[in-house]
Design a protein around this motif. Structure first.
Motif, mmCIF file in Angstrom:
data_model
loop_
_atom_site.group_PDB
_atom_site.id
_atom_site.type_symbol
_atom_site.label_atom_id
_atom_site.label_comp_id
_atom_site.label_asym_id
_atom_site.label_seq_id
_atom_site.Cartn_x
_atom_site.Cartn_y
_atom_site.Cartn_z
ATOM 1 N N GLY A 48 0.795 -1.224 0.000
ATOM 2 C CA GLY A 48 0.000 0.000 0.000
ATOM 3 C C GLY A 48 0.819 1.261 0.000
ATOM 4 O O GLY A 48 0.285 2.363 0.123
ATOM 5 N N GLY A 49 2.121 1.144 -0.132
ATOM 6 C CA GLY A 49 2.971 2.325 -0.145
ATOM 7 C C GLY A 49 3.056 2.944 -1.520
ATOM 8 O O GLY A 49 2.547 2.408 -2.504
ATOM 9 N N CYS B 169 13.787 -4.329 8.706
ATOM 10 C CA CYS B 169 12.387 -3.901 8.754
ATOM 11 C C CYS B 169 11.424 -4.991 8.303
ATOM 12 O O CYS B 169 10.281 -5.035 8.757
ATOM 13 C CB CYS B 169 12.185 -2.676 7.862
ATOM 14 S SG CYS B 169 13.076 -1.212 8.400
ATOM 15 N N SER B 170 11.860 -5.840 7.397
ATOM 16 C CA SER B 170 10.943 -6.831 6.852
ATOM 17 C C SER B 170 11.733 -7.991 6.289
ATOM 18 O O SER B 170 12.805 -7.803 5.709
ATOM 19 C CB SER B 170 10.081 -6.211 5.751
ATOM 20 O OG SER B 170 9.322 -7.198 5.077
ATOM 21 N N TYR B 171 11.192 -9.212 6.446
ATOM 22 C CA TYR B 171 11.777 -10.380 5.810
ATOM 23 C C TYR B 171 10.959 -10.703 4.568
ATOM 24 O O TYR B 171 9.782 -11.039 4.653
ATOM 25 C CB TYR B 171 11.794 -11.590 6.758
ATOM 26 C CG TYR B 171 12.554 -12.767 6.187
ATOM 27 C CD1 TYR B 171 13.910 -12.910 6.424
ATOM 28 C CD2 TYR B 171 11.923 -13.698 5.371
ATOM 29 C CE1 TYR B 171 14.631 -13.957 5.874
ATOM 30 C CE2 TYR B 171 12.628 -14.749 4.808
ATOM 31 C CZ TYR B 171 13.981 -14.878 5.077
ATOM 32 O OH TYR B 171 14.687 -15.920 4.518
ATOM 33 N N ALA B 172 11.582 -10.559 3.409
ATOM 34 C CA ALA B 172 10.958 -10.895 2.123
ATOM 35 C C ALA B 172 9.653 -10.138 1.899
ATOM 36 O O ALA B 172 8.725 -10.652 1.281
ATOM 37 C CB ALA B 172 10.733 -12.395 2.011
ATOM 38 N N GLU C 234 3.049 -3.232 5.866
ATOM 39 C CA GLU C 234 1.956 -2.269 5.782
ATOM 40 C C GLU C 234 2.133 -1.084 6.726
ATOM 41 O O GLU C 234 1.876 0.071 6.372
ATOM 42 C CB GLU C 234 0.615 -2.957 6.073
ATOM 43 C CG GLU C 234 0.159 -3.929 5.001
ATOM 44 C CD GLU C 234 0.849 -5.271 5.096
ATOM 45 O OE1 GLU C 234 1.637 -5.457 6.042
ATOM 46 O OE2 GLU C 234 0.591 -6.129 4.241
ATOM 47 N N ALA C 235 2.594 -1.354 7.942
ATOM 48 C CA ALA C 235 2.655 -0.289 8.951
ATOM 49 C C ALA C 235 3.949 0.519 8.869
ATOM 50 O O ALA C 235 4.009 1.640 9.370
ATOM 51 C CB ALA C 235 2.527 -0.889 10.350
ATOM 52 N N ILE C 236 4.962 -0.021 8.232
ATOM 53 C CA ILE C 236 6.288 0.628 8.326
ATOM 54 C C ILE C 236 6.845 1.059 6.981
ATOM 55 O O ILE C 236 7.806 1.844 6.953
ATOM 56 C CB ILE C 236 7.295 -0.300 9.018
ATOM 57 C CG1 ILE C 236 7.441 -1.598 8.228
ATOM 58 C CG2 ILE C 236 6.907 -0.570 10.445
ATOM 59 C CD1 ILE C 236 8.548 -2.502 8.776
ATOM 60 N N PHE D 117 8.018 4.653 6.190
ATOM 61 C CA PHE D 117 9.075 5.265 6.978
ATOM 62 C C PHE D 117 10.454 4.658 6.713
ATOM 63 O O PHE D 117 11.456 5.245 7.058
ATOM 64 C CB PHE D 117 8.758 5.106 8.467
ATOM 65 C CG PHE D 117 7.391 5.611 8.823
ATOM 66 C CD1 PHE D 117 7.143 6.973 8.907
ATOM 67 C CD2 PHE D 117 6.357 4.725 9.033
ATOM 68 C CE1 PHE D 117 5.875 7.431 9.230
ATOM 69 C CE2 PHE D 117 5.085 5.178 9.363
ATOM 70 C CZ PHE D 117 4.838 6.533 9.446
ATOM 71 N N HIS D 118 10.516 3.480 6.108
ATOM 72 C CA HIS D 118 11.792 2.785 6.004
ATOM 73 C C HIS D 118 12.207 2.475 4.576
ATOM 74 O O HIS D 118 13.121 1.717 4.362
ATOM 75 C CB HIS D 118 11.754 1.495 6.812
ATOM 76 C CG HIS D 118 11.652 1.733 8.274
ATOM 77 N ND1 HIS D 118 12.738 2.065 9.053
ATOM 78 C CD2 HIS D 118 10.575 1.703 9.111
ATOM 79 C CE1 HIS D 118 12.350 2.226 10.315
ATOM 80 N NE2 HIS D 118 11.061 2.022 10.377
ATOM 81 N N ALA D 119 11.541 3.042 3.605
ATOM 82 C CA ALA D 119 11.966 2.853 2.212
ATOM 83 C C ALA D 119 13.012 3.921 1.894
ATOM 84 O O ALA D 119 12.744 5.108 2.004
ATOM 85 C CB ALA D 119 10.787 2.972 1.270
ATOM 86 N N SER D 120 14.223 3.494 1.565
ATOM 87 C CA SER D 120 15.330 4.439 1.296
ATOM 88 C C SER D 120 15.206 4.934 -0.121
ATOM 89 O O SER D 120 15.375 4.175 -1.065
ATOM 90 C CB SER D 120 16.673 3.735 1.486
ATOM 91 O OG SER D 120 16.791 3.240 2.801
ATOM 92 N N LEU D 121 14.914 6.209 -0.279
ATOM 93 C CA LEU D 121 14.726 6.780 -1.616
ATOM 94 C C LEU D 121 15.987 7.525 -2.050
ATOM 95 O O LEU D 121 16.724 8.035 -1.254
ATOM 96 C CB LEU D 121 13.530 7.733 -1.604
ATOM 97 C CG LEU D 121 12.185 7.091 -1.226
ATOM 98 C CD1 LEU D 121 11.117 8.158 -1.203
ATOM 99 C CD2 LEU D 121 11.803 6.026 -2.254
#
Length: 404
Positions: free
Chosen positions: A367-368, A387-390, A395-397, A400-404
């Motif tokens: 949903g990002g 932040c996430s495995y695979a 959904e909740a994070i 905030f944690h996608a490096s652009l």
């Protein structure tokens, strides 16, 4: 048993029992220049030969010679029934495997084996390949990416990492031999040797007593992978759950070969109903490499070996007796880092692009959306393994944690 070497100063002959052992294996030419060696060089040569496991080396040489010139008819494609394609399995099955694998990890039954040998020479680096930075926004090396994926899965399994969990060990070397099976001499008093490759990991695990150590720790399964894969899902619970449920002794994740000339080994059967093994791309006849399955329209020999394996500990202890069961698990999880940028394939740039595209798909699926980009990284975003495995539970994070 080592031959006494203290009397080499006083004799013009090599140690008799050692010479006889070499003759038993057709390697007596290692002493061909004995008369020209100094006393110190003779000591070096005797000590060098005494370190060799001559029966094992001889078995390897004989096995290699037997495999040469294997007739094409003896190689069969791996049956489709041996391959489980992830995309064709239901979400219920995948979730069941994930939970089953995560439970096994939580119970301390999984070990991870990283094949990290090799320098980054072809990448233009003198550092170990795992230290290479493929150019992600975070600047993380392959080692760091993979270590953080382990940290993430341990957090999901409610475990913690401590120093005692990590062990480093070295694989061995093996003598280089000529086409007729004779030792090649690096110098008149030293046998030329090279690393014994991924296949040497089994004997290295045994000689380092790590198999015993893992059994003592209650480990039952081992996830094995190569360091130069930027997309590897280390300790993948889904793969582990599938592995446990099918009850096999050894399994491999595979990807479809992209085109006939792709430089990857492929899984084959040695004869109808025979064992599954790998034929390297350099050993596969071009007519077979290009052969098409008329029913599927795809390559007949299409399942690539990308060095993603799962073993039972029991299997590793019995590997010398050969494979009794085998299975494969088809995924999209391969971004090799083998050649420097500017090459046509398997470069840091191509691996970075695959990572960023995959992570972008995760973010969008959660949903990002992308709010801005920097030209260098306009092809996607990076999601930290912490932040996430695979791509799970983003959904909740993800905002905030996608490096652009």
């Amino acid at each position: 048993m080592r031959e006494p070497v203290s009397d080499l100063n006083h004799t013009s002959l090599p140690p008799q029992s050692l010479l006889e052992r070499l003759k038993d294996y057709g390697q007596e030419d290692a002493f061909a220049l004995w008369d020209e060696l100094s006393s110190e060089e003779r000591h070096h040569l005797v000590n060098d030969i005494q370190t060799l496991d001559l029966p094992r080396v001889d078995r390897i040489i004989r096995c290699s010679f037997r495999s040469q010139g294997l007739p094409a008819a003896a190689i069969e494609p791996v049956p489709e029934t041996n391959v489980s394609t992830v995309e064709k399995r239901t979400m219920e099955e995948r979730e069941r495997w994930w939970k089953m694998g995560l439970k096994a990890i939580s119970d301390g039954k999984l070990g991870v084996l990283l094949l990290s040998g090799g320098q980054g020479t072809r990448l233009g680096s003198s550092d170990p390949k795992g230290c290479f930075n493929i150019g992600l926004p975070s600047g993380k090396s392959l080692f760091q990416l993979q270590a953080e994926r382990i940290l993430c899965i341990q957090r999901l399994a409610a475990q913690s990492v401590n120093e005692e969990q990590v062990t480093f060990f070295q694989q061995g070397t093996i003598p280089c031999v000529s086409r007729d099976g004779r030792f090649i001499m690096e110098t008149p008093y030293r046998v030329a040797k090279s690393p014994d490759g991924n296949g040497g990991v089994y004997s290295a695990l045994k000689s380092s007593r790590l198999l015993e150590d893992m059994a003592t720790r209650g480990i039952k399964y081992l996830d094995c992978y190569g360091v130069d894969n930027a997309l590897v899902r280390v300790a993948d619970p889904t793969f582990l759950g599938y592995f446990i449920e099918t009850g096999v002794a050894a399994a491999a994740k595979v990807v479809r070969k992209a085109y006939p000339q792709e430089k990857v080994g492929v899984f084959v059967r040695r004869g109808k109903g025979g064992p599954v093994s790998v034929v390297e791309y350099s050993e596969l006849d071009q007519s077979l490499a290009s052969a098409i399955n008329q029913e599927t329209g795809r390559l007949r020999f299409c399942w690539s070996n990308v060095c993603l394996h799962m073993f039972t500990l029991e299997f590793l202890n019995q590997v010398a007796n050969g494979l009794e069961k085998d299975s494969m698990f088809c995924v999209r999880e391969f971004a090799p880092v083998k050649n420097a940028n500017g090459s046509n394939f398997d470069t840091p740039d191509s691996a970075r692009l695959l990572v960023l595209r995959l992570h972008t798909r995760w973010v969008v699926a959660a949903g990002g959306f992308l709010t801005h980009s920097v030209p260098l990284y306009a092809t996607g975003v990076e999601v930290s393994p912490l932040c996430s495995y695979a791509g799970r539970k983003l959904e909740a994070i993800c905002p905030f944690h996608a490096s652009l």
